[in-house]
Design a protein around this motif. Sequence first.
Motif, PDB file in Angstrom:
ATOM      1  N   ARG A 117      -7.264  -4.206   4.784  1.00 44.10           N
ATOM      2  CA  ARG A 117      -7.828  -3.199   3.900  1.00 44.10           C
ATOM      3  C   ARG A 117      -8.282  -1.946   4.656  1.00 44.10           C
ATOM      4  N   TYR A 118      -7.729  -1.720   5.833  1.00 42.87           N
ATOM      5  CA  TYR A 118      -8.224  -0.629   6.678  1.00 42.87           C
ATOM      6  C   TYR A 118      -7.667   0.738   6.292  1.00 42.87           C
ATOM      7  N   HIS A 119      -6.534   0.768   5.600  1.00 40.61           N
ATOM      8  CA  HIS A 119      -5.939   2.055   5.239  1.00 40.61           C
ATOM      9  C   HIS A 119      -6.784   2.774   4.201  1.00 40.61           C
ATOM     10  N   GLN A 120      -6.769   4.089   4.261  1.00 38.61           N
ATOM     11  CA  GLN A 120      -7.478   4.906   3.293  1.00 38.61           C
ATOM     12  C   GLN A 120      -6.514   5.661   2.386  1.00 38.61           C
ATOM     13  N   ALA A 121      -5.262   5.287   2.455  1.00 37.16           N
ATOM     14  CA  ALA A 121      -4.221   5.900   1.627  1.00 37.16           C
ATOM     15  C   ALA A 121      -3.105   4.861   1.455  1.00 37.16           C
ATOM     16  N   TYR A 154       6.636 -16.230   6.716  1.00 37.04           N
ATOM     17  CA  TYR A 154       5.680 -15.236   6.263  1.00 37.04           C
ATOM     18  C   TYR A 154       6.399 -13.984   5.778  1.00 37.04           C
ATOM     19  N   LEU A 155       5.790 -13.329   4.790  1.00 36.05           N
ATOM     20  CA  LEU A 155       6.299 -12.069   4.276  1.00 36.05           C
ATOM     21  C   LEU A 155       5.169 -11.050   4.332  1.00 36.05           C
ATOM     22  N   LEU A 156       5.468  -9.861   4.836  1.00 34.48           N
ATOM     23  CA  LEU A 156       4.489  -8.783   4.932  1.00 34.48           C
ATOM     24  C   LEU A 156       4.823  -7.725   3.882  1.00 34.48           C
ATOM     25  N   SER A 157       3.805  -7.285   3.132  1.00 31.83           N
ATOM     26  CA  SER A 157       4.033  -6.283   2.093  1.00 31.83           C
ATOM     27  C   SER A 157       3.016  -5.160   2.209  1.00 31.83           C
ATOM     28  N   GLY A 158       3.422  -3.960   1.818  1.00 31.49           N
ATOM     29  CA  GLY A 158       2.538  -2.798   1.815  1.00 31.49           C
ATOM     30  C   GLY A 158       2.536  -2.160   0.451  1.00 31.49           C
ATOM     31  N   SER A 159       1.364  -1.677   0.018  1.00 27.37           N
ATOM     32  CA  SER A 159       1.215  -1.222  -1.361  1.00 27.37           C
ATOM     33  C   SER A 159       0.474   0.102  -1.464  1.00 27.37           C
ATOM     34  N   VAL A 160       0.608   0.720  -2.631  1.00 27.53           N
ATOM     35  CA  VAL A 160      -0.126   1.925  -2.956  1.00 27.53           C
ATOM     36  C   VAL A 160      -1.621   1.637  -3.113  1.00 27.53           C
ATOM     37  N   ASP A 161      -1.996   0.359  -3.202  1.00 28.07           N
ATOM     38  CA  ASP A 161      -3.416   0.019  -3.306  1.00 28.07           C
ATOM     39  C   ASP A 161      -4.136   0.116  -1.960  1.00 28.07           C
ATOM     40  N   ASN A 162      -3.463   0.711  -0.956  1.00 32.69           N
ATOM     41  CA  ASN A 162      -4.023   0.968   0.392  1.00 32.69           C
ATOM     42  C   ASN A 162      -4.106  -0.277   1.260  1.00 32.69           C
ATOM     43  N   THR A 163      -3.483  -1.369   0.860  1.00 32.12           N
ATOM     44  CA  THR A 163      -3.570  -2.593   1.650  1.00 32.12           C
ATOM     45  C   THR A 163      -2.189  -3.095   2.043  1.00 32.12           C
ATOM     46  N   ALA A 164      -2.198  -3.972   3.045  1.00 36.44           N
ATOM     47  CA  ALA A 164      -1.012  -4.746   3.422  1.00 36.44           C
ATOM     48  C   ALA A 164      -1.399  -6.213   3.356  1.00 36.44           C
ATOM     49  N   ILE A 165      -0.443  -7.059   2.962  1.00 32.47           N
ATOM     50  CA  ILE A 165      -0.716  -8.489   2.809  1.00 32.47           C
ATOM     51  C   ILE A 165       0.314  -9.297   3.581  1.00 32.47           C
ATOM     52  N   GLY A 204      -1.461  -2.370  -6.959  1.00 38.94           N
ATOM     53  CA  GLY A 204      -0.689  -1.145  -7.080  1.00 38.94           C
ATOM     54  C   GLY A 204       0.752  -1.411  -6.700  1.00 38.94           C
ATOM     55  N   PRO A 205       1.643  -0.463  -6.927  1.00 40.78           N
ATOM     56  CA  PRO A 205       3.060  -0.630  -6.603  1.00 40.78           C
ATOM     57  C   PRO A 205       3.295  -1.020  -5.147  1.00 40.78           C
ATOM     58  N   ILE A 206       4.295  -1.855  -4.933  1.00 42.22           N
ATOM     59  CA  ILE A 206       4.704  -2.254  -3.584  1.00 42.22           C
ATOM     60  C   ILE A 206       5.863  -1.368  -3.153  1.00 42.22           C
ATOM     61  N   PHE A 207       5.753  -0.769  -1.967  1.00 43.98           N
ATOM     62  CA  PHE A 207       6.810   0.110  -1.474  1.00 43.98           C
ATOM     63  C   PHE A 207       7.444  -0.382  -0.175  1.00 43.98           C
ATOM     64  N   SER A 208       6.989  -1.507   0.365  1.00 46.09           N
ATOM     65  CA  SER A 208       7.595  -2.007   1.600  1.00 46.09           C
ATOM     66  C   SER A 208       7.401  -3.516   1.703  1.00 46.09           C
ATOM     67  N   LEU A 209       8.425  -4.168   2.236  1.00 44.12           N
ATOM     68  CA  LEU A 209       8.420  -5.616   2.458  1.00 44.12           C
ATOM     69  C   LEU A 209       9.129  -5.909   3.763  1.00 44.12           C
ATOM     70  N   LYS A 210       8.674  -6.937   4.472  1.00 42.12           N
ATOM     71  CA  LYS A 210       9.376  -7.323   5.697  1.00 42.12           C
ATOM     72  C   LYS A 210       9.118  -8.802   5.983  1.00 42.12           C
ATOM     73  N   TRP A 211      10.205  -9.572   6.111  1.00 49.68           N
ATOM     74  CA  TRP A 211      10.098 -10.967   6.536  1.00 49.68           C
ATOM     75  C   TRP A 211       9.800 -11.035   8.024  1.00 49.68           C
ATOM     76  N   ASN A 212       9.076 -12.072   8.452  1.00 45.44           N
ATOM     77  CA  ASN A 212       9.015 -12.340   9.884  1.00 45.44           C
ATOM     78  C   ASN A 212      10.296 -13.069  10.283  1.00 45.44           C
ATOM     79  N   LYS A 213      10.536 -13.195  11.581  1.00 44.86           N
ATOM     80  CA  LYS A 213      11.816 -13.750  12.044  1.00 44.86           C
ATOM     81  C   LYS A 213      11.998 -15.208  11.632  1.00 44.86           C
ATOM     82  N   LYS A 214      10.905 -15.958  11.629  1.00 44.41           N
ATOM     83  CA  LYS A 214      10.992 -17.375  11.283  1.00 44.41           C
ATOM     84  C   LYS A 214      11.224 -17.578   9.789  1.00 44.41           C
ATOM     85  N   GLY A 215      10.799 -16.617   8.982  1.00 41.72           N
ATOM     86  CA  GLY A 215      11.026 -16.714   7.543  1.00 41.72           C
ATOM     87  C   GLY A 215       9.954 -17.477   6.787  1.00 41.72           C
TER      88      GLY A 215
END
Length: 207
Positions: free
Chosen positions: A194-198, A169-180, A156-167
């Motif tokens: 996969r814990y989110h329900q929204a 790893y990248l963290l992403s959040g999506s409309v598919d209810n997951t973060a990677i 699903g669409p990605i609406f948030s991204l955040k690098w860790n300080k070291k650069g």
Amino acid sequence: PPPTTTTSAAAAATTGTAASASTPTTSAVKDEDSIHIPDNKVTVLRGHNHEVFICAWSPTQSNIIASCSGDSTARIWTLPPGPCGTKATISASANPIVLQHSMAGEVMPTGGGSKDVTTLDWSADGKRLATGSYDGKARIWSQNGDLLATLHKHKGPIFSLKWNKKGDYLLSGSVDNTAIIWDVSSGTVKQQFRYHQAPTLDVDWRT
């Protein structure tokens, strides 16, 4: 205390709304309370032809800013030296680096459609820019606009991204209810939550 009500014609004229005895207002907005910033104090970056979702300054270069838009692009702008104003507007708008999120020859829906670029984030060293888009893909670009990697696992669409300080790893959040969490060097998934329900609309690292 409860909000006051007003039937004042002056208040209605000032706020631009029709006031009545049943319309609660906390205060009337006065013209003298507004602040006008003259054009010669503002730099306008022109180029996107659809809404701009997010802007982010480079963490290492104070004259570089990135933006992403519903026109299927992100752009890296280099502001000219000196104060803001008309000359800065023309110069800064002339040659931004355009990061295309659609393939050559691909027919795009009017107004950006499935390739809206919805979010972006700079790595701490300012050398890489991550973007997330409505097609569910995260992309990593060099500061010069080269596409370094495309990360696709979200459904699903990605609406948030955040690098860790070291650069690394990248963290992403999506409309598919997951973060990677992505391992950027290999482009692989380190962990998927996969814990989110929204929809996962925002993400951040603790440290």
